[in-house]
Design a protein around this motif. Structure first.
Motif, PDB file in Angstrom:
ATOM      1  N   LYS A  50       0.828  -1.204   0.000  1.00 44.02           N
ATOM      2  CA  LYS A  50       0.000   0.000   0.000  1.00 44.02           C
ATOM      3  C   LYS A  50       0.863   1.256   0.000  1.00 44.02           C
ATOM      4  N   VAL A  51       1.964   1.228   0.755  1.00 39.54           N
ATOM      5  CA  VAL A  51       2.899   2.353   0.751  1.00 39.54           C
ATOM      6  C   VAL A  51       3.446   2.576  -0.653  1.00 39.54           C
ATOM      7  N   LEU A  52       3.782   1.494  -1.344  1.00 37.93           N
ATOM      8  CA  LEU A  52       4.289   1.609  -2.710  1.00 37.93           C
ATOM      9  C   LEU A  52       3.258   2.288  -3.618  1.00 37.93           C
ATOM     10  N   GLU A  53       1.990   1.981  -3.407  1.00 36.32           N
ATOM     11  CA  GLU A  53       0.947   2.628  -4.197  1.00 36.32           C
ATOM     12  C   GLU A  53       0.884   4.124  -3.927  1.00 36.32           C
ATOM     13  N   MET A  54       1.279   4.530  -2.728  1.00 36.91           N
ATOM     14  CA  MET A  54       1.185   5.932  -2.336  1.00 36.91           C
ATOM     15  C   MET A  54       2.309   6.794  -2.916  1.00 36.91           C
ATOM     16  N   ILE A  55       3.409   6.189  -3.331  1.00 37.67           N
ATOM     17  CA  ILE A  55       4.597   6.966  -3.711  1.00 37.67           C
ATOM     18  C   ILE A  55       4.276   7.982  -4.796  1.00 37.67           C
ATOM     19  N   GLY A  56       3.587   7.560  -5.837  1.00 37.11           N
ATOM     20  CA  GLY A  56       3.274   8.486  -6.921  1.00 37.11           C
ATOM     21  C   GLY A  56       2.404   9.639  -6.486  1.00 37.11           C
ATOM     22  N   ARG A  57       1.565   9.436  -5.469  1.00 30.23           N
ATOM     23  CA  ARG A  57       0.641  10.463  -5.004  1.00 30.23           C
ATOM     24  C   ARG A  57       1.315  11.538  -4.162  1.00 30.23           C
ATOM     25  N   VAL A  58       2.452  11.227  -3.555  1.00 29.08           N
ATOM     26  CA  VAL A  58       3.073  12.191  -2.640  1.00 29.08           C
ATOM     27  C   VAL A  58       4.346  12.814  -3.210  1.00 29.08           C
ATOM     28  N   MET A  59       4.796  12.379  -4.380  1.00 35.92           N
ATOM     29  CA  MET A  59       5.994  12.979  -4.971  1.00 35.92           C
ATOM     30  C   MET A  59       5.592  14.116  -5.915  1.00 35.92           C
ATOM     31  N   TYR A  60       6.528  15.013  -6.171  1.00 37.28           N
ATOM     32  CA  TYR A  60       6.361  16.057  -7.171  1.00 37.28           C
ATOM     33  C   TYR A  60       7.314  15.737  -8.323  1.00 37.28           C
ATOM     34  N   ARG A  61       6.751  15.306  -9.437  1.00 37.47           N
ATOM     35  CA  ARG A  61       7.632  14.963 -10.561  1.00 37.47           C
ATOM     36  C   ARG A  61       8.307  16.215 -11.103  1.00 37.47           C
ATOM     37  N   LYS A  62       9.343  16.016 -11.883  1.00 43.61           N
ATOM     38  CA  LYS A  62      10.096  17.141 -12.435  1.00 43.61           C
ATOM     39  C   LYS A  62       9.270  17.862 -13.496  1.00 43.61           C
ATOM     40  N   HIS A  63       9.382  19.187 -13.524  1.00 44.77           N
ATOM     41  CA  HIS A  63       8.735  19.938 -14.592  1.00 44.77           C
ATOM     42  C   HIS A  63       9.296  19.484 -15.945  1.00 44.77           C
ATOM     43  N   GLY A  64       8.467  19.541 -16.958  1.00 47.92           N
ATOM     44  CA  GLY A  64       8.904  19.103 -18.285  1.00 47.92           C
ATOM     45  C   GLY A  64       9.015  17.602 -18.413  1.00 47.92           C
ATOM     46  N   SER A  65       8.374  16.847 -17.530  1.00 48.06           N
ATOM     47  CA  SER A  65       8.499  15.391 -17.561  1.00 48.06           C
ATOM     48  C   SER A  65       7.780  14.810 -18.783  1.00 48.06           C
ATOM     49  N   SER A  66       8.077  13.561 -19.065  1.00 57.17           N
ATOM     50  CA  SER A  66       7.564  12.912 -20.266  1.00 57.17           C
ATOM     51  C   SER A  66       6.062  12.661 -20.159  1.00 57.17           C
ATOM     52  N   LEU A  67       5.442  12.445 -21.309  1.00 58.80           N
ATOM     53  CA  LEU A  67       4.005  12.237 -21.368  1.00 58.80           C
ATOM     54  C   LEU A  67       3.586  11.014 -20.556  1.00 58.80           C
TER      55      LEU A  67
END
Length: 442
Positions: free
Chosen positions: A394-411
């Motif tokens: 469940k923690v692994l599922e949360m990672i994408g929700r709490v990170m801020y990806r880099k500006h200009g990231s891929s589609l």
């Protein structure tokens, strides 16, 4: 030394123009229903000019090194693609840059469903918290309001009296909540106590329990992947990491003789260090990583490896209930252990739904640890291995929700909602609901 503002200012201006034009000239209208956002024009004195004083607050920090890469900071090493020495107080810059990539921008405020104010409120507060205007902290925000409501286009503000406006404040709300009646002032400004801003939605690191306009959003970590491959590579590393330590406390404090949960954690960690771990599956029960005086803050290498090797990360409250460490730990797949509900459960409902807390975390009442002799070790060891595995997934599922990806990231990576996307989505919902309430009252 060249001004750090030069490349930032040029790129921000170019991106603003290009993105706004692209958003309105594209065929996004069907996808942008109820999602149009207008970015208010502000004089640089309310954002970019504030960065020129980055070395003038020694009691806070010299934050000049953390301005680069639009607030992500410098890379941890030259060949790094995803890891930066990010200072969480730069979230206003990070958010500002990401807003220019938002697909539903409009240059017409009359068409907007919400209005973003790119005011660096946390950075502007430094002159009241640590600088020459420390005794005038009640004034924080007054000049800004005067501009919004009187000097700029007053109709944008007056249309909904600020109910449709939102901003990011990269500090805990407590730092902006000093009562106007305090004389002499104590630490903090009175920005959120000004009636002029009662209607504005404020996205902060930590919200108070009662004001409706505040909402906590995640602290930024040091991980900002530019594409899906780097994101999935990190997830794979986290999933395969061997958890040889039962619990980790990465933090400071706890050295006072007065009873408190951090002191109890450090004492317990010392007491169990030499205990026999045979048959437990762990090589050690507890590891303490001393992060006092900010020594870990801009060096993710120092704390990320121990977090990757630990099953549980202890997240006691400190000066305030929340901390960036919670999100660093989630990023490492380390199951968080909380000691008071205000630390997360009553804070980050947008990103970490309250109904799911038992699925990814452990809660131990701090009073039980400090005053009733409850051992954290015993609580954690009593959790079945199968449940530990479920919590980690469940923690692994949360990672994408709490990170801020880099500006200009891929589609590909942009197809996954990160902390920014979720904050914008729910802010729009909140503003829509508020505007509907006002319409009903009329």
């Amino acid at each position: 030394m060249p001004s750090p503002l030069t490349p930032i200012l040029l790129l921000l201006l170019l991106t603003t123009t290009a993105t706004a034009a692209t958003s309105q000239d594209s065929d996004l209208e069907s996808d942008c229903t109820n999602r149009w956002i207008h970015i208010r024009h502000l004089p640089p004195e309310f954002n970019l000019d504030l960065l020129t004083n980055c070395s003038e607050y020694p009691l806070f920090d010299n934050f000049c090194p953390y301005i680069s890469n639009h607030g992500l900071g410098q890379k941890t090493h030259n060949s790094s693609h995803s890891w930066y020495r990010t200072d969480p107080f730069m979230l206003e810059l990070i958010f500002h840059r990401r807003m220019f990539e938002y697909p539903c921008l409009t240059s017409d405020p009359d068409l907007a469903d919400a209005v973003y104010i790119p005011y660096y409120a946390g950075i502007d507060s430094l002159k009241y918290l640590f600088g020459p205007e420390v005794n005038s902290s009640f004034r924080h925000g007054l000049d800004f309001f005067h501009y919004l409501a009187h000097l700029d286009t007053p109709s944008i503000w007056n249309k909904n009296l600020g109910h449709d406006h939102f901003l990011v404040m990269a500090r805990p709300a407590w730092d902006f909540s000093q009562p106007l009646s305090n004389d002499p002032p104590i630490f903090g400004t009175s920005f959120l106590e000004l009636p002029e801003f009662y209607n504005v939605t404020a996205l902060t690191f930590e919200a108070r329990a009662y004001p409706w306009q505040e909402q906590a959003i995640p602290y930024p970590t040091s991980f900002h992947p530019p594409n899906l491959a780097f994101f999935e590579s990190w997830l794979n590393r986290v999933r395969k990491s061997r958890r040889s330590t039962l619990m980790l406390f990465a933090g400071g404090g706890g050295i006072s003789a007065n009873p408190n949960v951090r002191r109890s954690i450090r004492l317990e960690c010392d007491n169990v260090t030499n205990m026999n771990t045979n048959g437990t599956g762990y090589s050690k029960f507890c590891e303490f990583l001393d992060c006092s005086n900010g020594v870990c803050e801009h060096d993710p290498i120092k704390f990320m490896k121990p977090m990757l090797q630990s099953s549980f990360c202890l997240q006691p409250p400190g000066d305030t209930p929340t901390s960036r460490s919670t999100f660093d730990g989630i990023l490492a797949g380390c199951i968080p252990v909380f000691f008071e509900e205000l630390s997360v459960k009553r804070q980050y409902g947008w990103h970490l739904p309250e109904s799911e807390y038992d699925e990814f975390s452990v809660f131990i009442q701090k009073e039980d640890v400090v005053f009733k002799g409850v051992r954290i070790l015993d609580v954690l060891m009593s959790i079945p291995r199968s449940e530990v595995r479920r919590k980690r997934e469940k923690v692994l599922e949360m990672i994408g929700r709490v990170m801020y990806r880099k500006h200009g990231s891929s589609l590909g990576l942009r197809s996954k909602k990160d902390a920014f996307d979720i904050a914008i989505e729910v802010t729009l919902q909140r503003i829509k609901s508020r505007k509907q309430q006002l319409a009903d009252q009329r």
